[in-house]
Design a protein around this motif. Structure first.
Motif, PDB file in Angstrom:
ATOM      1  N   SER A 104       0.821  -1.214   0.000  1.00 55.61           N
ATOM      2  CA  SER A 104       0.000   0.000   0.000  1.00 55.61           C
ATOM      3  C   SER A 104       0.855   1.265   0.000  1.00 55.61           C
ATOM      4  N   SER A 108      -2.020   2.188  -5.194  1.00 60.83           N
ATOM      5  CA  SER A 108      -3.314   2.666  -4.755  1.00 60.83           C
ATOM      6  C   SER A 108      -4.255   2.662  -5.941  1.00 60.83           C
ATOM      7  N   THR A 109      -5.459   2.164  -5.726  1.00 62.29           N
ATOM      8  CA  THR A 109      -6.492   2.110  -6.766  1.00 62.29           C
ATOM      9  C   THR A 109      -5.945   1.637  -8.105  1.00 62.29           C
ATOM     10  N   CYS A 112       0.538   1.852  -9.399  1.00 60.82           N
ATOM     11  CA  CYS A 112       1.712   1.686  -8.547  1.00 60.82           C
ATOM     12  C   CYS A 112       2.850   2.565  -9.044  1.00 60.82           C
TER      13      CYS A 112
END
Length: 132
Positions: A104, A108-109, A112
């Motif tokens: 993380s 994210s979403t 990367c």
């Protein structure tokens, strides 16, 4: 100490497939999220795919999306990279790698961003050559 050993590389023609394997020392996947990275001829290290070890959530670099699949078998302590529709530009030495921090931190979403220094332990690599 973490030990990683890649295998499965080879010489293939464009459009063909390969499956890379990475045998990891015990507890590696418990302690680290993982990635496949590669070093094309004359270029620096670039990430290909990453996986959250606990959930199996996978992320792919844009050129790998839809062609490559990362997976892990915790019982066998093995990380895989299934590669389909290989292109000449996929030619590189491929390494499995531990991430220095939880995934993380970098992803994210679905997007990367990695720097070469974000990878901790790497194996010795396996050569993939795609050529007609």
């Amino acid at each position: 100490e973490v030990q990683l050993a890649e295998s499965g590389g080879g010489l293939v023609q464009p459009g063909e497939s390969l499956r890379l394997s990475c045998a990891a020392s015990v507890s590696t996947f418990t302690n680290y999220d993982m990635a496949w990275v590669r070093r094309p001829p004359g270029k620096g290290l670039e990430w290909v795919s990453a996986i959250h070890s606990a959930s199996g959530r996978a992320y792919y670099e844009e050129s790998a999306e839809g062609r490559f699949t990362i997976s892990m078998d915790n019982a066998k302590n093995t990380l895989y990279l299934q590669m389909h529709s290989l292109k000449t530009e996929d030619t590189a030495v491929y390494y499995c790698a531990t991430l220095r921090f939880t995934i993380s931190t970098y992803c994210s979403t679905g997007f990367c961003y990695f720097l070469p220094t974000d990878f901790g332990y790497l194996g010795q690599g396996t050569q993939v050559t795609v050529s007609s």
